[in-house]
Design a protein around this motif. Structure first.
Motif, PDB file in Angstrom:
ATOM      1  N   MET A 109      25.120   7.576   3.209  1.00 48.60           N
ATOM      2  CA  MET A 109      24.143   8.652   3.157  1.00 48.60           C
ATOM      3  C   MET A 109      23.652   8.918   1.735  1.00 48.60           C
ATOM      4  O   MET A 109      22.542   9.415   1.542  1.00 48.60           O
ATOM      5  N   ASN A 110      24.454   8.584   0.727  1.00 52.23           N
ATOM      6  CA  ASN A 110      23.973   8.712  -0.649  1.00 52.23           C
ATOM      7  C   ASN A 110      22.829   7.735  -0.906  1.00 52.23           C
ATOM      8  O   ASN A 110      21.840   8.069  -1.570  1.00 52.23           O
ATOM      9  N   THR A 111      22.972   6.514  -0.380  1.00 51.93           N
ATOM     10  CA  THR A 111      21.895   5.524  -0.500  1.00 51.93           C
ATOM     11  C   THR A 111      20.658   5.986   0.248  1.00 51.93           C
ATOM     12  O   THR A 111      19.527   5.851  -0.249  1.00 51.93           O
ATOM     13  N   VAL A 112      20.843   6.527   1.444  1.00 52.85           N
ATOM     14  CA  VAL A 112      19.714   7.036   2.221  1.00 52.85           C
ATOM     15  C   VAL A 112      18.978   8.123   1.441  1.00 52.85           C
ATOM     16  O   VAL A 112      17.745   8.127   1.344  1.00 52.85           O
ATOM     17  N   ASP A 113      19.747   9.041   0.857  1.00 48.66           N
ATOM     18  CA  ASP A 113      19.149  10.148   0.112  1.00 48.66           C
ATOM     19  C   ASP A 113      18.364   9.637  -1.095  1.00 48.66           C
ATOM     20  O   ASP A 113      17.240  10.085  -1.357  1.00 48.66           O
ATOM     21  N   THR A 114      18.929   8.688  -1.825  1.00 46.46           N
ATOM     22  CA  THR A 114      18.249   8.131  -2.996  1.00 46.46           C
ATOM     23  C   THR A 114      16.956   7.434  -2.592  1.00 46.46           C
ATOM     24  O   THR A 114      15.902   7.614  -3.226  1.00 46.46           O
ATOM     25  N   ARG A 115      17.030   6.622  -1.554  1.00 39.50           N
ATOM     26  CA  ARG A 115      15.847   5.899  -1.096  1.00 39.50           C
ATOM     27  C   ARG A 115      14.792   6.860  -0.536  1.00 39.50           C
ATOM     28  O   ARG A 115      13.582   6.620  -0.685  1.00 39.50           O
ATOM     29  N   TYR A 116      15.243   7.948   0.086  1.00 37.89           N
ATOM     30  CA  TYR A 116      14.297   8.926   0.632  1.00 37.89           C
ATOM     31  C   TYR A 116      13.535   9.629  -0.492  1.00 37.89           C
ATOM     32  O   TYR A 116      12.321   9.847  -0.389  1.00 37.89           O
ATOM     33  N   LEU A 117      14.239   9.966  -1.574  1.00 37.09           N
ATOM     34  CA  LEU A 117      13.563  10.615  -2.702  1.00 37.09           C
ATOM     35  C   LEU A 117      12.516   9.688  -3.312  1.00 37.09           C
ATOM     36  O   LEU A 117      11.454  10.138  -3.756  1.00 37.09           O
ATOM     37  N   THR A 118      12.804   8.386  -3.327  1.00 38.58           N
ATOM     38  CA  THR A 118      11.814   7.408  -3.802  1.00 38.58           C
ATOM     39  C   THR A 118      10.635   7.328  -2.837  1.00 38.58           C
ATOM     40  O   THR A 118       9.466   7.262  -3.243  1.00 38.58           O
ATOM     41  N   TYR A 119      10.950   7.350  -1.561  1.00 42.06           N
ATOM     42  CA  TYR A 119       9.910   7.286  -0.516  1.00 42.06           C
ATOM     43  C   TYR A 119       8.933   8.461  -0.633  1.00 42.06           C
ATOM     44  O   TYR A 119       7.723   8.294  -0.436  1.00 42.06           O
ATOM     45  N   LEU A 120       9.443   9.641  -0.990  1.00 45.18           N
ATOM     46  CA  LEU A 120       8.585  10.820  -1.094  1.00 45.18           C
ATOM     47  C   LEU A 120       7.492  10.652  -2.142  1.00 45.18           C
ATOM     48  O   LEU A 120       6.444  11.294  -2.068  1.00 45.18           O
ATOM     49  N   GLY A 172       5.998   7.771  -2.724  1.00 44.47           N
ATOM     50  CA  GLY A 172       5.184   6.602  -2.387  1.00 44.47           C
ATOM     51  C   GLY A 172       4.329   6.825  -1.157  1.00 44.47           C
ATOM     52  O   GLY A 172       4.037   7.959  -0.757  1.00 44.47           O
ATOM     53  N   GLU A 173       3.962   5.721  -0.511  1.00 45.88           N
ATOM     54  CA  GLU A 173       3.115   5.776   0.680  1.00 45.88           C
ATOM     55  C   GLU A 173       3.928   6.259   1.876  1.00 45.88           C
ATOM     56  O   GLU A 173       5.040   5.812   2.109  1.00 45.88           O
ATOM     57  N   LYS A 174       3.370   7.166   2.644  1.00 46.90           N
ATOM     58  CA  LYS A 174       4.081   7.772   3.754  1.00 46.90           C
ATOM     59  C   LYS A 174       3.948   6.926   5.030  1.00 46.90           C
ATOM     60  O   LYS A 174       2.964   6.193   5.221  1.00 46.90           O
ATOM     61  N   VAL A 175       4.969   7.025   5.867  1.00 46.21           N
ATOM     62  CA  VAL A 175       5.013   6.295   7.132  1.00 46.21           C
ATOM     63  C   VAL A 175       4.805   7.297   8.272  1.00 46.21           C
ATOM     64  O   VAL A 175       5.374   8.392   8.259  1.00 46.21           O
ATOM     65  N   LYS A 176       4.025   6.904   9.250  1.00 42.03           N
ATOM     66  CA  LYS A 176       3.737   7.773  10.392  1.00 42.03           C
ATOM     67  C   LYS A 176       5.027   8.182  11.095  1.00 42.03           C
ATOM     68  O   LYS A 176       5.922   7.369  11.307  1.00 42.03           O
ATOM     69  N   ASN A 177       5.108   9.448  11.435  1.00 41.73           N
ATOM     70  CA  ASN A 177       6.231  10.056  12.165  1.00 41.73           C
ATOM     71  C   ASN A 177       7.482  10.268  11.310  1.00 41.73           C
ATOM     72  O   ASN A 177       8.479  10.791  11.811  1.00 41.73           O
ATOM     73  N   VAL A 178       7.469   9.867  10.050  1.00 36.60           N
ATOM     74  CA  VAL A 178       8.630  10.086   9.177  1.00 36.60           C
ATOM     75  C   VAL A 178       8.378  11.350   8.368  1.00 36.60           C
ATOM     76  O   VAL A 178       7.666  11.331   7.354  1.00 36.60           O
TER      77      VAL A 178
END
Length: 563
Positions: free
Chosen positions: A115-126, A128-134
Motif C-alpha cells: 500500500m505504500n507503493t500504491v500511495d506513492t504511485r497515486y500521488l504521481t498519478y494525481l 499526470g493524465e487522469k483515467v476515466k472512473n479513477v
C-alpha cells in the motif's frame, strides 16, 4: 511475466538478506511459510498480522511472495533454510497426500499489494493524465492491478469478454477463476495505510473496506484465493463491536498468540547473533535497549533496532527515526482521564492496567484512556502484559522506548507541572545547588516507596542505583550523559553524570547497602575516581548514598570538589 502487483519478480528485501547472510544479520523465519501452507484452501486461509513499524512485516510478506510466486525460481534460495525441513499432509483430489516444502514452491499466481507503493504511485498519478472512473486511491489500486492482469495471457481475453473496465477488481478475479479454475494468493502489506494516512476521510475508508469485503466475504470472490495474507500496524477496523472482516484470523500486539516469535527476535535468536564476528555488542546491552515486548509471555526484541545497533556498534534510540512521534504527542495531549500523568508514571517504570475490548482499531475513534493505551501498544510505544484474569498491563518495554517517550514528554510545556518532573528537578537541585543530603535522602525514600520501585527486590546496590537513575532521568536528560560502572582511578564508579555544557558540575555517585554514606564518600576519594575528571571540570560533586537494612531508610552525604 512479472509486474509491480501481479507476480512481482523475486529480487526483494528478503532475497537480498538471504543471499548476503554472511555479511548481514539474518534470522531464519522461513518456518512461518509452513504455517501458511497448512492454511492453504482452508476455512482459515484469510489471516492478518499487525505489528509496529520495523517489526519485520514487509520482510515476511516478501518472503511469502518469493516462495509462492510463479514468476521466480526459488528452489536454490529456500533449499538451505528452515522451511526445507517442512513435512505435512494435505487432502489433494480427495486423497490424503504427504507434502514437502517443494509441493507449493513457485506454484501460485501472486497478487502483491504494497500500500505504500500504491500511495506513492497515486500521488504521481494525481499530477499526470487522469483515467476515466479513477476518482481516488481505492479506484487507482483496482485500476493498477486490473491493468496488469489484462496484460497477462490468457487473463486479458477473459477480462475483455467479461467487459471488465478500469475498476471492478472483485469481478475481474471472479471471471478469471470461473473461466480457468485457478486460484490466487493475495498478499497486502500495510493494509491499514488508508486508516492512518487518510484517517479523516471516512468516506474513503468505507469505500476501501467495502472493496475488501467484496473480495474476502463474498463466496464468489473468496474462493478465488488459496491464501490471503494481510499485514499492517492497526488491527482490522471495527464497526461497533464487530470486525469489518470478521471472517479473518487476526494476530496483533494485543492478541499475538500463537505466532509471537515470527515477528521480532527472540532471546535465543539474539544469543546466536551476538556470537557472530560482526556483532561487537553484548546480549545484555541489546536486551536492555530493545527487549521487553511481552507477547503471550515471550520476550520479543525490536528486530530493526537490534540490526541497526549491530551495524552501528552502539545501542541508541532508533525508534524515533523510523516512525512519527507527532502521533504520540497528539494522543498524550488528548489527556483522557489524566493520561499525561499516566505516561510519566509509565516512563518511571510503573505498569498501568487498561482494557482493549472497546478499541475500534483506528486512530480517530478514541473515547478514553483505554483506547489511547491500546493504540500505543499497536504502534509499539507501549508493551502489553496479558494477565491470567484477562487484565492487560501497559508498560514501557525497554530503554529505547523509554528514551523516546522521555524526550517527547519533556518537550511538552505541561511536563514541568507534573509531580514526577518536579520531584526530579528538586532532587538535582538538592545535589548540585543546595548540597542538601537530607533532602536527597528524603526524595529517594519517597521514590523507593512508590509502586515503580517497591515492586523490585530492593536488597542490593543495583536496586538503589535504579531508584536514583529513575529519579534523576527527567531533570538530567538535556544536560547530562549518565554512565554506570565507569572505569576511573583505581576502580569503577557506580554512577557518574557527565555534563554536556561547561557550567554544570560533574556528579559522581557511590552507593552502599547496609553500610554508610561516609564509607561511600571515602571510597570515591580512596579509589581516586575524581582524578580522571579534575582537569576538565571545574566543579565535581561527590555523592555517597546508603540504604540501611535495619532502619529501612536512606542516608546521603554530598561534597563539592573545586579546582
Amino acid at each position: 511475466m512479472s509486474g509491480i502487483f501481479f507476480n512481482p519478480n523475486g529480487n526483494n528485501a528478503f532475497t537480498e538478506i538471504v543471499n548476503n547472510r554472511i555479511s548481514k544479520v539474518f534470522v531464519d523465519k522461513t518456518g512461518f511459510i509452513g504455517e501458511t501452507i497448512d492454511r492453504l484452501d482452508s476455512d482459515s486461509k484469510l489471516i492478518a498480522f499487525t505489528r509496529p513499524r520495523r517489526f519485520g512485516k514487509t520482510i515476511m510478506a516478501r518472503m511469502l511472495a518469493s516462495y509462492y510466486s510463479k514468476s521466480v525460481d526459488s528452489m536454490e534460495l529456500f533449499s538451505t533454510l528452515k522451511i526445507s525441513d517442512y513435512k505435512g499432509q494435505k487432502l489433494i483430489d480427495n486423497k490424503v497426500t504427504d507434502i514437502t516444502y517443494k509441493t507449493y514452491l513457485n506454484k501460485f499466481n501472486v497478487i502483491y499489494i504494497d500500500m505504500n507503493t500504491v500511495d506513492t504511485r497515486y500521488l504521481t498519478y494525481l499530477n499526470g493524465e487522469k483515467v476515466k472512473n479513477v476518482a481516488d486511491i481505492v479506484d487507482f489500486l483496482e485500476y493498477q492491478i486490473i491493468s496488469e492482469l489484462k496484460d497477462h495471457v490468457p487473463f486479458g481475453p477473459i477480462l475483455e469478454k467479461a467487459k471488465i473496465g478500469n475498476i471492478g477488481l472483485t469481478s475481474a478475479l471472479s471471471s478469471i477463476h470461473k473461466s480457468l479454475g485457478i486460484t490466487f494468493i493475495l498478499i497486502m502489506d500495510e493494509w491499514d495505510l488508508i486508516y492512518r494516512e487518510y484517517r479523516e476521510n471516512g468516506k474513503l475508508q468505507t469505500k476501501f473496506i467495502d472493496l475488501l469485503r467484496g473480495m474476502f466475504k463474498s463466496s464468489d470472490c473468496l474462493e478465488c484465493f488459496s491464501l490471503v495474507y494481510l499485514t499492517g500496524i492497526l488491527p482490522i477496523k471495527k464497526y461497533n463491536s464487530q470486525s469489518a472482516l470478521n471472517n479473518s484470523n487476526e494476530y496483533s500486539m494485543l492478541r499475538p498468540a500463537p505466532y509471537e516469535t515470527y515477528f521480532g527476535f527472540t532471546k535465543d535468536e539474539v544469543e546466536e547473533i551476538v556470537k557472530k564476528p560482526l556483532c561487537k555488542l553484548t546480549h545484555e546491552e541489546l536486551k536492555k535497549w530493545y527487549d521487553g515486548y511481552k507477547l503471550n509471555g515471550k520476550d520479543i526484541y525490536n528486530p530493526n533496532s537490534v540490526v541497526s545497533a549491530i551495524v552501528d556498534g552502539v545501542c541508541q534510540p532508533y525508534w524515533s527515526g523510523t516512525s512519527s512521534n507527532e502521533e504520540v504527542i497528539r494522543l498524550i495531549n488528548m489527556n483522557f482521564r489524566g493520561i499525561k500523568t499516566d505516561i510519566t508514571k509509565l516512563i518511571d517504570g510503573i505498569k498501568i492496567p487498561f482494557n482493549s475490548n472497546n478499541f475500534q482499531n483506528d486512530m480517530v475513534t478514541l473515547k478514553d484512556k483505554n483506547d489511547i493505551f491500546s493504540l500505543l501498544v499497536c504502534l509499539g510505544y507501549l508493551g502489553c502484559i496479558e494477565k491470567k484474569n484477562g487484565l492487560k498491563l501497559a508498560h514501557v518495554p525497554n530503554q529505547e522506548i523509554k528514551q523516546t517517550l522521555l524526550s517527547i514528554v519533556k518537550g511538552q510545556k505541561w511536563s514541568r507541572r507534573t509531580d514526577i518532573v518536579k520531584r526530579s528537578e528538586a532532587l538535582l537541585n538538592a545535589i548540585i545547588k543546595k548540597q542538601d543530603g537530607e533532602k536527597v535522602a528524603e526524595i529517594i525514600q519517597d521514590i523507593h516507596n512508590s509502586s515503580a520501585v517497591s515492586l523490585l527486590d530492593y536488597n542490593s546496590e543495583e536496586s538503589l542505583t535504579y531508584c536514583v537513575m529513575t529519579a534523576l532521568q527527567w531533570s538530567t536528560m538535556d544536560i547530562y550523559d549518565s554512565h554506570r560502572e565507569e572505569q576511573a582511578g583505581k576502580g569503577r564508579i557506580d554512577l557518574v553524570y557527565v555534563p554536556e555544557d561547561d557550567e554544570s558540575p560533574l556528579i559522581i555517585i557511590e552507593f552502599k547497602y547496609g553500610k554508610s554514606a561516609e564509607e561511600a564518600i571515602e571510597q570515591i576519594k580512596n579509589q581516586e575516581y575524581y582524578k580522571r575528571y579534575k582537569n576538565q571540570y571545574r566543579n565535581i560533586m561527590l555523592v555517597g548514598i546508603n540504604y540501611s537494612k535495619s532502619t529501612k531508610e536512606h542516608q546521603c552525604l554530598i561534597e563539592r570538589l573545586c579546582n
